[in-house]
Design an enzyme around this catalytic site. Structure first.
Site, PDB file in Angstrom:
ATOM      1  N   VAL A  46       0.818  -1.204   0.000  1.00 53.34           N
ATOM      2  CA  VAL A  46       0.000   0.000   0.000  1.00 53.34           C
ATOM      3  C   VAL A  46       0.861   1.268   0.000  1.00 53.34           C
ATOM      4  O   VAL A  46       0.483   2.284  -0.580  1.00 53.34           O
ATOM      5  CB  VAL A  46      -1.006  -0.020   1.178  1.00 53.34           C
ATOM      6  CG1 VAL A  46      -0.312   0.167   2.517  1.00 53.34           C
ATOM      7  CG2 VAL A  46      -2.087   1.019   0.977  1.00 53.34           C
ATOM      8  N   HIS A 124      -1.941  -4.372  -5.978  1.00 56.50           N
ATOM      9  CA  HIS A 124      -1.485  -4.251  -4.589  1.00 56.50           C
ATOM     10  C   HIS A 124      -2.597  -4.574  -3.611  1.00 56.50           C
ATOM     11  O   HIS A 124      -3.776  -4.599  -3.943  1.00 56.50           O
ATOM     12  CB  HIS A 124      -0.931  -2.836  -4.322  1.00 56.50           C
ATOM     13  CG  HIS A 124      -1.982  -1.812  -4.063  1.00 56.50           C
ATOM     14  ND1 HIS A 124      -2.457  -1.528  -2.803  1.00 56.50           N
ATOM     15  CD2 HIS A 124      -2.651  -0.990  -4.909  1.00 56.50           C
ATOM     16  CE1 HIS A 124      -3.376  -0.577  -2.877  1.00 56.50           C
ATOM     17  NE2 HIS A 124      -3.515  -0.241  -4.144  1.00 56.50           N
ATOM     18  N   CYS A 125      -2.179  -4.836  -2.388  1.00 60.95           N
ATOM     19  CA  CYS A 125      -3.079  -4.935  -1.245  1.00 60.95           C
ATOM     20  C   CYS A 125      -2.379  -4.181  -0.126  1.00 60.95           C
ATOM     21  O   CYS A 125      -1.759  -3.154  -0.406  1.00 60.95           O
ATOM     22  CB  CYS A 125      -3.419  -6.396  -0.913  1.00 60.95           C
ATOM     23  SG  CYS A 125      -2.012  -7.519  -0.796  1.00 60.95           S
ATOM     24  N   ILE A 126      -2.437  -4.616   1.089  1.00 56.15           N
ATOM     25  CA  ILE A 126      -1.756  -3.890   2.159  1.00 56.15           C
ATOM     26  C   ILE A 126      -0.259  -4.218   2.156  1.00 56.15           C
ATOM     27  O   ILE A 126       0.578  -3.327   2.095  1.00 56.15           O
ATOM     28  CB  ILE A 126      -2.385  -4.196   3.542  1.00 56.15           C
ATOM     29  CG1 ILE A 126      -3.867  -3.804   3.562  1.00 56.15           C
ATOM     30  CG2 ILE A 126      -1.622  -3.456   4.647  1.00 56.15           C
ATOM     31  CD1 ILE A 126      -4.163  -2.332   3.320  1.00 56.15           C
ATOM     32  N   SER A 132      -3.176  -9.575  -3.466  1.00 52.10           N
ATOM     33  CA  SER A 132      -2.674  -9.122  -4.764  1.00 52.10           C
ATOM     34  C   SER A 132      -2.000 -10.253  -5.531  1.00 52.10           C
ATOM     35  O   SER A 132      -2.221 -10.428  -6.735  1.00 52.10           O
ATOM     36  CB  SER A 132      -1.716  -7.943  -4.590  1.00 52.10           C
ATOM     37  OG  SER A 132      -0.675  -8.269  -3.694  1.00 52.10           O
TER      38      SER A 132
END
Length: 191
Positions: A46, A124-126, A132
């Site tokens: 992120v 993306h993710c965190i 992701s």
């Protein structure tokens, strides 16, 4: 001269989540903010997703946020404006979230991004490890026709990833569906 006969290991037709975890455990890379895991496909966290100037320097044109509207993930259409094409998936990194309903829409978005002249995408993710990477693996299976175990091996050469057990099981289901479909097509071609 005596010939020793060795017992052949039975060939496993289907992989298990445990088999996939062994492949993932073989990765020796350290987790970083962003990595290009396939030509013009980046997986990141992120922090990198919220750094628009770095994304522009990398030539990223599309952003797929697998943690849309989650705490800590501020990216959305307003944040990116006209600088990037944005798609958000409100996925949870949990043992009960049905991420598979997003496999095809995410793969379609990635494919459209890559078809653009100079198209590059950040997924993306965190942390850039589970949600992701699962969506990128689904894309590689659906559009590049790469079996799951091969897709995993290719991605871990470029990035440390670790989809949760639930997501691995969903990817195994997709892998099985695609293998069945391929066998059906082969049977139809023979007839």
């Amino acid at each position: 001269m005596a010939v020793l006969k060795t017992k052949k290991e039975p060939r496993k037709e289907y992989l298990s989540v445990k088999d996939l975890e062994k492949i993932l455990d073989s990765c020796t890379l350290r987790l970083s903010q962003i990595n290009e895991v396939w030509p013009n496909i980046f997986i990141g966290n992120v922090a990198i997703a919220q750094n628009r100037s770095t994304l522009q320097k990398l030539g990223v044109t599309h952003v797929l946020n697998a943690a849309h509207s989650k705490r800590g993930s501020i990216g959305d259409h307003r944040f990116y404006g006209n600088s990037f094409v944005y798609y958000g998936i409100p996925a949870e990194d949990s043992t009960h979230f049905d991420l598979d309903v997003y496999f095809k829409p995410a793969a379609d978005f990635i494919h459209k991004a890559l078809k653009q002249p100079d198209g590059k995408i950040l997924v993306h993710c965190i942390m850039g490890m589970s949600r992701s990477s699962t969506l990128v693996l689904a894309y590689l299976m659906l559009y590049c026709h790469i079996p799951l175990h091969c897709a995993l091996q290719k991605v871990i050469q470029k990035r440390a990833i670790y989809p949760n057990r639930n997501f691995l099981a969903l990817l195994l289901d997709l892998d099985l569906q695609l293998k069945r479909k391929q066998k059906t097509w082969k049977t139809c071609l023979i007839l």
